[in-house]
Design a protein around this motif. Structure first.
Motif, PDB file in Angstrom:
ATOM      1  N   TRP A 185       0.812  -1.234   0.000  1.00 57.56           N
ATOM      2  CA  TRP A 185       0.000   0.000   0.000  1.00 57.56           C
ATOM      3  C   TRP A 185       0.842   1.278   0.000  1.00 57.56           C
ATOM      4  CZ3 TRP A 185      -4.286  -1.710  -1.660  1.00 57.56           C
ATOM      5  CH2 TRP A 185      -4.734  -2.962  -1.257  1.00 57.56           C
ATOM      6  N   ASN A 186       2.114   1.139  -0.218  1.00 54.49           N
ATOM      7  CA  ASN A 186       3.025   2.269  -0.358  1.00 54.49           C
ATOM      8  C   ASN A 186       2.435   3.323  -1.307  1.00 54.49           C
ATOM      9  OD1 ASN A 186       5.367   3.822  -0.890  1.00 54.49           O
ATOM     10  ND2 ASN A 186       6.073   2.334  -2.414  1.00 54.49           N
ATOM     11  N   ARG A 187       2.544   4.577  -0.907  1.00 54.17           N
ATOM     12  CA  ARG A 187       1.907   5.649  -1.670  1.00 54.17           C
ATOM     13  C   ARG A 187       2.478   5.824  -3.081  1.00 54.17           C
ATOM     14  NH1 ARG A 187       1.005  11.078  -2.416  1.00 54.17           N
ATOM     15  NH2 ARG A 187       3.144  11.704  -2.114  1.00 54.17           N
ATOM     16  N   LEU A 188       3.751   5.494  -3.238  1.00 58.36           N
ATOM     17  CA  LEU A 188       4.357   5.713  -4.556  1.00 58.36           C
ATOM     18  C   LEU A 188       4.092   4.576  -5.545  1.00 58.36           C
ATOM     19  CD1 LEU A 188       7.829   7.332  -3.700  1.00 58.36           C
ATOM     20  CD2 LEU A 188       5.581   8.377  -3.849  1.00 58.36           C
ATOM     21  N   ARG A 267      11.905  -7.518   3.423  1.00 60.42           N
ATOM     22  CA  ARG A 267      12.449  -7.361   4.781  1.00 60.42           C
ATOM     23  C   ARG A 267      13.822  -6.708   4.773  1.00 60.42           C
ATOM     24  NH1 ARG A 267       9.891 -12.180   6.572  1.00 60.42           N
ATOM     25  NH2 ARG A 267      11.644 -13.369   5.784  1.00 60.42           N
ATOM     26  N   SER A 268      14.665  -7.121   3.821  1.00 61.18           N
ATOM     27  CA  SER A 268      16.020  -6.566   3.812  1.00 61.18           C
ATOM     28  C   SER A 268      15.988  -5.059   3.516  1.00 61.18           C
ATOM     29  CB  SER A 268      16.910  -7.314   2.830  1.00 61.18           C
ATOM     30  OG  SER A 268      16.626  -6.903   1.527  1.00 61.18           O
ATOM     31  N   ILE A 269      15.008  -4.621   2.731  1.00 62.05           N
ATOM     32  CA  ILE A 269      14.893  -3.184   2.459  1.00 62.05           C
ATOM     33  C   ILE A 269      14.296  -2.450   3.658  1.00 62.05           C
ATOM     34  CG2 ILE A 269      13.714  -1.454   1.042  1.00 62.05           C
ATOM     35  CD1 ILE A 269      14.008  -3.478  -1.286  1.00 62.05           C
ATOM     36  N   PHE A 277      12.267   7.969   1.477  1.00 63.47           N
ATOM     37  CA  PHE A 277      11.958   8.088   0.050  1.00 63.47           C
ATOM     38  C   PHE A 277      12.534   6.919  -0.746  1.00 63.47           C
ATOM     39  CE2 PHE A 277      13.230   9.795  -4.207  1.00 63.47           C
ATOM     40  CZ  PHE A 277      11.950   9.884  -4.733  1.00 63.47           C
ATOM     41  N   ARG A 278      13.793   6.572  -0.467  1.00 65.14           N
ATOM     42  CA  ARG A 278      14.399   5.458  -1.210  1.00 65.14           C
ATOM     43  C   ARG A 278      13.643   4.161  -0.977  1.00 65.14           C
ATOM     44  NH1 ARG A 278      20.592   5.703  -2.900  1.00 65.14           N
ATOM     45  NH2 ARG A 278      20.808   7.953  -2.913  1.00 65.14           N
ATOM     46  N   LYS A 279      13.277   3.937   0.268  1.00 65.24           N
ATOM     47  CA  LYS A 279      12.512   2.721   0.550  1.00 65.24           C
ATOM     48  C   LYS A 279      11.233   2.700  -0.283  1.00 65.24           C
ATOM     49  CE  LYS A 279      14.075   1.693   5.211  1.00 65.24           C
ATOM     50  NZ  LYS A 279      13.764   1.411   6.606  1.00 65.24           N
ATOM     51  N   GLN A 280      10.570   3.850  -0.336  1.00 66.68           N
ATOM     52  CA  GLN A 280       9.312   3.904  -1.092  1.00 66.68           C
ATOM     53  C   GLN A 280       9.543   3.657  -2.585  1.00 66.68           C
ATOM     54  OE1 GLN A 280       7.819   7.771   0.280  1.00 66.68           O
ATOM     55  NE2 GLN A 280       6.126   6.683   1.253  1.00 66.68           N
ATOM     56  N   ALA A 284       8.010   0.553  -4.696  1.00 67.29           N
ATOM     57  CA  ALA A 284       7.251   0.785  -5.940  1.00 67.29           C
ATOM     58  C   ALA A 284       7.820  -0.062  -7.067  1.00 67.29           C
ATOM     59  CB  ALA A 284       7.288   2.263  -6.304  1.00 67.29           C
ATOM     60  N   ALA A 285       9.157  -0.194  -7.095  1.00 71.46           N
ATOM     61  CA  ALA A 285       9.785  -0.987  -8.148  1.00 71.46           C
ATOM     62  C   ALA A 285       9.496  -2.476  -7.965  1.00 71.46           C
ATOM     63  CB  ALA A 285      11.290  -0.740  -8.148  1.00 71.46           C
ATOM     64  N   ILE A 286       9.510  -2.930  -6.719  1.00 67.29           N
ATOM     65  CA  ILE A 286       9.235  -4.353  -6.468  1.00 67.29           C
ATOM     66  C   ILE A 286       7.813  -4.722  -6.894  1.00 67.29           C
ATOM     67  CG2 ILE A 286       9.007  -6.150  -4.708  1.00 67.29           C
ATOM     68  CD1 ILE A 286      11.179  -4.661  -3.102  1.00 67.29           C
ATOM     69  N   VAL A 287       6.841  -3.904  -6.501  1.00 66.82           N
ATOM     70  CA  VAL A 287       5.459  -4.263  -6.881  1.00 66.82           C
ATOM     71  C   VAL A 287       5.256  -4.128  -8.392  1.00 66.82           C
ATOM     72  CG1 VAL A 287       4.414  -3.760  -4.618  1.00 66.82           C
ATOM     73  CG2 VAL A 287       4.419  -2.010  -6.372  1.00 66.82           C
ATOM     74  N   ALA A 288       5.992  -3.206  -9.008  1.00 66.55           N
ATOM     75  CA  ALA A 288       5.907  -3.094 -10.472  1.00 66.55           C
ATOM     76  C   ALA A 288       6.459  -4.368 -11.106  1.00 66.55           C
ATOM     77  CB  ALA A 288       6.688  -1.873 -10.958  1.00 66.55           C
ATOM     78  N   LEU A 289       7.554  -4.867 -10.543  1.00 61.40           N
ATOM     79  CA  LEU A 289       8.153  -6.092 -11.079  1.00 61.40           C
ATOM     80  C   LEU A 289       7.199  -7.283 -10.918  1.00 61.40           C
ATOM     81  CD1 LEU A 289      10.582  -7.532 -12.318  1.00 61.40           C
ATOM     82  CD2 LEU A 289      11.529  -7.794 -10.017  1.00 61.40           C
TER      83      LEU A 289
END
Ligand SMILES: [Zn+2]
Length: 343
Positions: A185-188, A267-269, A277-280, A284-289
């Motif tokens: 549910w990350n905003r980005l 978890r590692s992130i 911001f970087r975490k977000q 976003a990249a992980i869910v896109a993948l």
């Protein structure tokens, strides 16, 4: 409501759009209840049935099995659900207003009337209606019995104002929290990536291995590589194609981790020393993948076509960048900003 869903179902909507529509329907029903009162249980059950069918199939009537139980869906997002309201519980909480008005002896015509017709001089908290009472009055009484399971008389009477939401939360109880809600549910995140990731992180996608097990598919093989059975472990990210995409994504964002599966990676992130911001951006990249891998697997199923790794990775970068550029948060510092621009 069915008529409205019929219009929607002709539009071939994504899961995310359907999720928003169902939530909208359920919410507008609550608005209705806060003004009027009791709906029979059978009507509520039909509403749930239609909403459930629409969420999973896009139609008002469907025998397609749900991947996740409705009670689970009705949990809030921190507890792994979609945050839908449980309409049966909400209805109890709404009728609870009358139970409370009687318990606290509010001064109004309705109270005076039920007191003189039914209650007489009896104690409300232990009162039982007799068979000749009206349907509506019996509903109020049975609601009281349900509220008695979670409230003591003193607790209930101590509320100085009645809040449907507060009572609803108490009825719903404390559900255990999940650890992955921030990823999904990350905003980005791109909105349409959320639903598939929500299923993937719970291992609830309809993989070919699952389909083969219940006899719907004749093969359990991975639709991308054809080398192994397609289960969640293989998809995220044991499959050679998917692993290649993951490695390219890590290199792009500078993620240093040996984690190879979805939970480990998250978890590692989450526990890593990165700015918010970087975490977000990573999430976003992980869910896109996850979304793109699932899409590749589907195009392979329907069109016998799997795009080159380079193409998938290109789409990933572009989608993530344009989404984040569009809603860039204000708190991003200079360093993170130039990092993002350099991507
Ligand atoms: Zn594979």
């Amino acid at each position: 409501m069915t008529a409205r869903i019929k219009i929607w179902s002709s539009r071939n909507l994504s899961y995310t759009a359907r999720m928003q529509l169902v939530n909208y329907v359920l919410l507008s029903l609550h608005m209705y209840w806060t003004q009027i009162y009791v709906l029979p249980k059978s009507v509520l059950q039909d509403i749930v049935k239609i909403c459930r069918a629409f969420l999973w199939s896009g139609h008002a009537y469907s025998s397609k099995p749900s991947s996740i139980a409705w009670e689970r869906i009705c949990c809030d997002k921190q507890s792994g659900g979609l945050g839908f309201r449980d309409v049966l519980l909400w209805n109890i909480a709404s009728i609870g207003k009358y139970v409370w008005a009687l318990a606290t002896k509010q001064d109004n015509v309705w109270i005076k009337w039920v007191t003189s017709v039914y209650l007489k001089d009896g104690e409300w908290w232990d009162y039982q209606p007799n068979n000749t009472a009206s349907w509506y009055w019996k509903q109020v009484c049975s609601t009281k019995d349900k509220l008695k399971l979670v409230f003591t008389e003193a607790e209930f009477g101590a509320m100085s104002k009645y809040s449907v939401k507060q009572v609803y939360n108490k009825l719903a109880g404390n559900r255990p929290k999940v650890h992955w809600d921030r990823l999904v549910w990350n905003r980005l995140n791109t909105p349409k990536h959320r639903f598939i990731s929500w299923l993937a992180i719970q291992s609830r996608l309809q993989t070919t291995a699952k389909m083969a097990k219940i006899g719907i598919s004749s093969s359990a093989s991975c639709l991308i590589c054809g080398q192994k059975d397609e289960d969640h472990h293989h998809l995220f990210f044991d499959c050679s194609y998917n692993k290649e995409c993951l490695d390219a994504m890590k290199a792009w964002l500078g993620i240093n981790t040996t984690a190879v599966d979805l939970h480990q990676l998250y978890r590692s992130i989450k526990h890593g020393r990165h700015s918010k911001f970087r975490k977000q951006v990573y999430y976003a990249a992980i869910v896109a993948l996850v979304y793109l891998i699932w899409r590749c697997r589907n195009t392979s199923l329907w069109d016998q076509l799997v795009p080159a790794v380079k193409v998938t990775v290109g789409t990933l970068k572009q989608t993530v960048k344009s989404r984040i550029q569009a809603i860039l948060p204000k708190y991003v510092n200079k360093k993170d900003n130039s990092w993002f621009v350099s991507l």
